[in-house]
Design an enzyme around this catalytic site. Structure first.
Site, PDB file in Angstrom:
ATOM      1  N   ASP A  54       0.838  -1.198   0.000  1.00 22.25           N
ATOM      2  CA  ASP A  54       0.000   0.000   0.000  1.00 22.25           C
ATOM      3  C   ASP A  54       0.873   1.248   0.000  1.00 22.25           C
ATOM      4  OD1 ASP A  54      -1.922   1.918   0.272  1.00 22.25           O
ATOM      5  OD2 ASP A  54      -2.781   1.135   2.135  1.00 22.25           O
ATOM      6  N   TYR A 144      -0.497  19.041  -3.225  1.00 24.99           N
ATOM      7  CA  TYR A 144      -0.174  18.185  -4.366  1.00 24.99           C
ATOM      8  C   TYR A 144       1.099  18.677  -5.056  1.00 24.99           C
ATOM      9  CZ  TYR A 144      -0.711  15.845  -8.904  1.00 24.99           C
ATOM     10  OH  TYR A 144      -0.512  15.090 -10.042  1.00 24.99           O
ATOM     11  N   ALA A 146       3.495  20.433  -3.810  1.00 26.41           N
ATOM     12  CA  ALA A 146       4.654  20.195  -2.950  1.00 26.41           C
ATOM     13  C   ALA A 146       5.151  18.767  -3.100  1.00 26.41           C
ATOM     14  CB  ALA A 146       4.296  20.487  -1.494  1.00 26.41           C
ATOM     15  N   LYS A 148       4.832  16.899  -5.700  1.00 25.92           N
ATOM     16  CA  LYS A 148       5.398  16.722  -7.032  1.00 25.92           C
ATOM     17  C   LYS A 148       6.704  17.497  -7.217  1.00 25.92           C
ATOM     18  CE  LYS A 148       2.394  13.888  -8.922  1.00 25.92           C
ATOM     19  NZ  LYS A 148       2.811  12.559  -9.401  1.00 25.92           N
TER      20      LYS A 148
END
Length: 229
Positions: A54, A144, A146, A148
């Protein structure tokens, strides 16, 4: 026959890449978040192997994979899975930050660490599907973006560290791509979703295969893909 480990093969870009590689006869190792998902992959891609771990819980990935048969070598590790959750900084709780950083950044770093011996054995390639948000951050995309931006740093550092071992490292930065993630983004933005306005996942898959199939005298470090209309 090349062997590829793929995350995110269940939908969107990941599914398109897995299908293309499977159709041409390459050996697939597909990472699934649970046993049910692994069974689905086995049905979709006959002959493919599956691993269960996971990405939302990167601290347990090493333990999970330690209880499963691992490939001896990998020609590529394709980090395609990702999640997004928009919101202004003033409203983002730590849970939202942790969820996106775990799946989008920390899990790819951990998987890369664990599979570097197999990648080095094949002088293979690590490919990160990043995002336009990994180059430019806009309002309400803070968490998001940050994750990436961090993924870009991971790829750049890995490229310098592993060049002596013969590894190639590529980051692909797609613009908005049609698929379940884009449906969620439009819902959070309160906008109507029209898949025809955005990049087809097959087009991004073509760019990924181009990077993988490039002769060894060259490598693609960074590849930006934008909607064509």
């Amino acid at each position: 026959m090349a062997t590829h480990l793929i995350t995110g093969a269940g939908s969107g870009i990941g599914a398109a890449v897995a299908r293309r590689l499977h159709e041409r006869g390459d050996d697939l190792v597909l990472l699934a978040r649970d046993a049910g998902r692994a069974k689905e992959f086995a049905g979709q891609f006959p002959g493919a192997r599956t691993l269960v771990a996971d990405l939302a819980d990167p601290d347990r990935i090493s333990w999970a994979l330690g209880h499963q048969p691992m490939p001896d070598r990998l020609d590529s590790l394709l980090h395609i899975a990702g999640i997004v959750d928009l919101g202004p900084i003033v409203e983002l709780r730590p849970k939202t930050w942790h969820e996106q950083l775990n799946v989008n950044l920390i899990a790819p770093a951990e998987l890369t660490r664990l599979f570097l011996p197999q990648l080095r054995a094949a002088q293979g390639q690590v490919l990160f599907v990043n995002s336009g948000a990994g180059l430019n951050a806009h309002a309400e995309w803070g968490a998001y973006a940050a994750s990436k931006h961090g993924l870009k740093a991971l790829a750049d550092s890995l490229r310098h560290e592993e060049k002596p071992n013969g590894l190639r490292v590529t980051s692909v930065y797609p613009g908005r791509t049609a698929g379940p993630m884009q449906v969620k983004v439009h819902s959070q933005e309160g906008k109507e979703y029209d898949a025809s306005r955005w990049i087809d996942p097959e087009s991004v898959a073509t760019t990924i295969l181009t990077a993988l199939d490039l002769p060894r005298d060259a490598e693609i470090n960074d590849l930006t893909v934008r909607p064509g209309h």
